[in-house]
Motif scaffolding. Structure first.
Motif, mmCIF file in Angstrom:
data_model
loop_
_atom_site.group_PDB
_atom_site.id
_atom_site.type_symbol
_atom_site.label_atom_id
_atom_site.label_comp_id
_atom_site.label_asym_id
_atom_site.label_seq_id
_atom_site.Cartn_x
_atom_site.Cartn_y
_atom_site.Cartn_z
ATOM 1 N N GLN A 81 -1.025 39.477 -15.911
ATOM 2 C CA GLN A 81 0.309 39.569 -16.491
ATOM 3 C C GLN A 81 0.321 39.484 -18.015
ATOM 4 O O GLN A 81 1.384 39.427 -18.612
ATOM 5 N N GLN A 83 -0.870 37.504 -21.441
ATOM 6 C CA GLN A 83 -0.366 36.399 -22.256
ATOM 7 C C GLN A 83 0.494 35.392 -21.494
ATOM 8 O O GLN A 83 1.005 34.459 -22.077
ATOM 9 N N GLN A 84 0.694 35.587 -20.220
ATOM 10 C CA GLN A 84 1.432 34.615 -19.420
ATOM 11 C C GLN A 84 0.446 33.702 -18.716
ATOM 12 O O GLN A 84 -0.626 34.129 -18.316
ATOM 13 N N GLU A 85 0.833 32.474 -18.562
ATOM 14 C CA GLU A 85 -0.044 31.502 -17.889
ATOM 15 C C GLU A 85 0.400 31.235 -16.457
ATOM 16 O O GLU A 85 0.000 30.248 -15.854
ATOM 17 N N ASP A 86 1.221 32.109 -15.911
ATOM 18 C CA ASP A 86 1.815 31.911 -14.596
ATOM 19 C C ASP A 86 0.836 32.332 -13.489
ATOM 20 O O ASP A 86 0.811 33.490 -13.072
ATOM 21 N N GLN A 129 -7.519 31.368 -15.850
ATOM 22 C CA GLN A 129 -6.719 31.418 -17.066
ATOM 23 C C GLN A 129 -7.657 31.900 -18.160
ATOM 24 O O GLN A 129 -8.690 31.304 -18.407
ATOM 25 N N GLY A 133 -4.322 35.575 -20.772
ATOM 26 C CA GLY A 133 -3.344 35.267 -19.734
ATOM 27 C C GLY A 133 -3.981 35.029 -18.377
ATOM 28 O O GLY A 133 -5.193 35.064 -18.213
#
Length: 149
Positions: A81, A83-86, A129, A133
């Protein structure tokens, strides 16, 4: 008669997955360029030097022909995704991609009568991670039972 249905089955699986998931990047083996956020690789383990298909060919009972063939095609589905850490979002999306492949195979497990049955049989999951991202990857196996033609 050919020694194996593997080449034709790879073509059929690729076509079925591309029809079922037209908005997803689907590669025939290892990608040769950068990939999109979501990608499916048919016939690739993640290691270019590792066999993506393992096959066993045997004679069926006392017959000379046809030869019975069973094999596994290792594949990858990955979601990133950016740059998202989800982790949950990419994990859920990676499994959605695998569900799409399973659905494509369930529509016609014989791949237009090319094989007796093609279906998902196993999967392994990894997530990480990275500095770019969250990424989640599912390595899955398509098991095929066939008679070589």
């Amino acid at each position: 008669m050919s020694v194996s249905t593997v080449p034709a089955v790879l073509d059929a699986v690729l076509a079925a997955v591309r029809r079922a998931l037209p908005d997803v990047e689907v590669w025939d083996g290892q990608p040769v360029k950068g990939t999109e956020d979501d990608v499916i690789m048919i016939g690739f383990t993640g290691d270019p030097e590792e066999a993506a298909v393992t096959s066993t060919i045997t004679r069926e009972q006392m017959a000379r022909d046809p030869d019975r063939e069973a094999y596994n095609i290792t594949c990858l589905a990955s979601s990133w995704q950016g740059q998202q850490e989800d982790a949950k979002a990419v994990r859920d999306r990676a499994y959605e991609l695998v569900d799409g492949v399973a659905g494509a195979l369930a529509t016609d497990q014989t791949l237009a009568e090319l094989v007796m049955r093609a279906m998902l049989s196993t999967a392994a999951f990894a997530q990480a991670q990275t500095d770019r991202g969250a990424v989640a990857t599912v390595q899955f196996v398509i098991h095929v039972d066939a008679y070589s033609r």
